[in-house]
Write a protein that holds these residues in place. Structure first.
Motif, short mmCIF file in Angstrom:
data_model
loop_
_atom_site.label_atom_id
_atom_site.label_comp_id
_atom_site.label_asym_id
_atom_site.label_seq_id
_atom_site.Cartn_x
_atom_site.Cartn_y
_atom_site.Cartn_z
N ALA A 1 0.84 -1.20 0.00
CA ALA A 1 0.00 0.00 0.00
C ALA A 1 0.87 1.24 0.00
CB ALA A 1 -0.93 0.00 1.21
N ALA A 2 0.47 2.23 -0.80
CA ALA A 2 1.08 3.55 -0.75
C ALA A 2 0.36 4.37 0.31
CB ALA A 2 0.97 4.23 -2.11
N LYS A 3 0.88 5.52 0.61
CA LYS A 3 0.26 6.37 1.63
C LYS A 3 -1.16 6.72 1.21
CE LYS A 3 1.03 10.51 4.40
NZ LYS A 3 1.94 11.65 4.68
N GLY A 4 -2.09 6.52 2.15
CA GLY A 4 -3.49 6.82 1.88
C GLY A 4 -4.28 5.66 1.32
N GLN A 5 -3.62 4.58 0.95
CA GLN A 5 -4.32 3.42 0.40
C GLN A 5 -4.73 2.46 1.51
OE1 GLN A 5 -1.60 1.84 -2.56
NE2 GLN A 5 -2.61 3.00 -4.19
N SER A 6 -5.72 1.65 1.20
CA SER A 6 -6.21 0.66 2.16
C SER A 6 -5.36 -0.60 2.11
CB SER A 6 -7.67 0.32 1.85
OG SER A 6 -8.17 -0.66 2.74
N VAL A 7 -5.18 -1.23 3.27
CA VAL A 7 -4.38 -2.46 3.34
C VAL A 7 -4.95 -3.34 4.45
CG1 VAL A 7 -2.68 -1.46 4.93
CG2 VAL A 7 -2.05 -3.41 3.49
N ARG A 8 -4.90 -4.65 4.22
CA ARG A 8 -5.36 -5.60 5.24
C ARG A 8 -4.18 -6.04 6.09
NH1 ARG A 8 -7.88 -10.45 2.83
NH2 ARG A 8 -9.02 -10.66 4.80
#
Length: 281
Positions: free
Chosen positions: A251-258
Motif C-alpha cells: 500500500a502507498a500512503k493513503g491506500q487501504s491495506v489488510r
C-alpha cells in the motif's frame, strides 16, 4: 496572447436528416454546395511569439478564435458560438492555457442544397478537446441536411518532459524532467504540471525521453510491503490503542491495506506512514 489557427484537414461526413435530427450518412450528388464553399476553404495560419518553456501566457477571453476569421466559413454568430465552446473547455482545464483551434475542411465531393440558415452544434456527449467534430445543420432551406466538420483543439500549457528514458519502477528525481509547453489535449489523461505531483513518485511503466508526464504514468511508492510487521493504530476519537500485525498486501500512503493482527484477527486500515496502519472505530 492566445493564438488560434485554421488549417486544412481531412474530410467531414454529410447526412440528410429532419430538422434537429441526425440521419443516415449519405453523399447525394444531386445537391449543390455553393453556400458551403467558404467552409471548405482553409485560412492561412496566424502567428505569435513563442512563450518561454513551461510558462505560456494567460490567454485573454477574446483571443481564443483570433485566427478563425471570415475565411473559415463561419459567420459572426458561428465564430462567437465556437469561441464560447472553446473558452468553456479552457475554463474546465484551469484557464492558464494557450488555445489553438484547427478547423477541418468539408469533402470537396459533397454537394449540398442551398441553405439560408446554418446552425452549429456539438454532437451529444462530445466536447471541444483534442480531435472533435462540430455539427453544421441546415435549419432553413429546401432540404434539411447535416454535416460534420472535423476540428482539432489544442491546449498548450506548462508540463514536465523527461530528459532521459525512465525504466518501470524507477523513482523520479528532480533531474529526470524539465519544464516545457505541451498540448494538454493530445491525451485525455491529466498533465502533471506541478513538480510535486511527480517528484519522488515511481514510474508505473517504462517511459521514453521527451515524454510529457501525465498522472497515469506515475504512482506513489509503497510504504507498506506485504509481509512487513506493522504497527496498527486504533483511533476512536477519544483514545488510541496500538497493536501489531503482519501486512497482507502492499500500500502507498493513503491506500487501504489488510493486516493480520497478532491475535489472529484480520482488519483493514489506511497506510499513514512507514509500516504504520491506522484504523478508525
Amino acid at each position: 496572447m492566445g493564438v488560434s489557427t485554421v488549417r486544412a484537414q481531412s474530410a467531414a461526413q454529410a447526412v440528410s436528416a429532419p430538422p434537429n435530427e441526425v440521419g443516415r450518412i449519405t453523399l447525394d450528388p444531386r445537391l449543390g454546395r455553393e453556400h458551403l464553399e467558404p467552409v471548405a476553404r482553409a485560412a492561412a495560419p496566424s502567428t505569435a511569439g513563442a512563450p518561454a518553456a513551461g510558462q505560456p501566457p494567460q490567454p485573454a477571453a477574446g483571443d481564443v478564435l483570433a485566427g478563425v476569421d471570415e475565411r473559415s466559413g463561419l459567420d459572426d454568430p458561428g465564430r462567437r458560438w465556437l469561441g464560447e465552446q472553446v473558452q468553456q473547455a479552457q475554463a474546465l482545464a484551469g484557464g492558464a492555457l494557450r488555445m489553438e483551434v484547427i478547423m477541418g475542411a468539408l469533402d470537396g465531393r459533397l454537394r449540398l442544397a442551398p441553405c439560408s440558415r446554418i446552425e452549429p452544434y456539438l454532437p451529444a456527449g462530445s466536447r471541444l478537446w483534442g480531435r472533435a467534430r462540430v455539427g453544421l445543420r441546415c435549419t432553413e432551406g429546401p432540404v434539411r441536411w447535416n454535416v460534420f466538420l472535423p476540428v482539432t483543439v489544442k491546449a498548450w500549457g506548462p508540463a514536465w518532459v523527461l530528459r532521459n528514458p525512465v525504466r518501470a519502477g524507477q523513482v523520479l528525481a528532480e533531474d529526470d524532467a524539465q519544464p516545457a509547453e505541451v498540448d494538454w489535449a493530445s491525451s485525455p489523461a491529466p498533465v502533471l504540471a506541478d513538480r510535486a505531483q511527480w517528484l519522488g513518485q515511481i514510474a508505473a511503466r517504462a517511459l521514453p525521453a521527451g515524454q510529457p508526464l501525465r498522472d497515469y504514468m506515475v504512482k506513489r511508492p509503497d510504504i507498506i510491503v506485504q509481509g512487513d510487521t506493522v504497527r496498527v493504530l486504533v483511533n476512536s476519537g477519544t483514545f488510541q490503542i496500538t497493536a501489531s500485525g503482519q501486512a497482507m498486501g502492499n500500500a502507498a500512503k493513503g491506500q487501504s491495506v489488510r493486516v493480520k493482527l497478532d491475535t489472529g484477527r484480520t482488519v483493514s486500515g489506511t497506510a499513514v506512514a512507514e509500516q504504520t496502519v491506522q484504523l478508525r472505530i
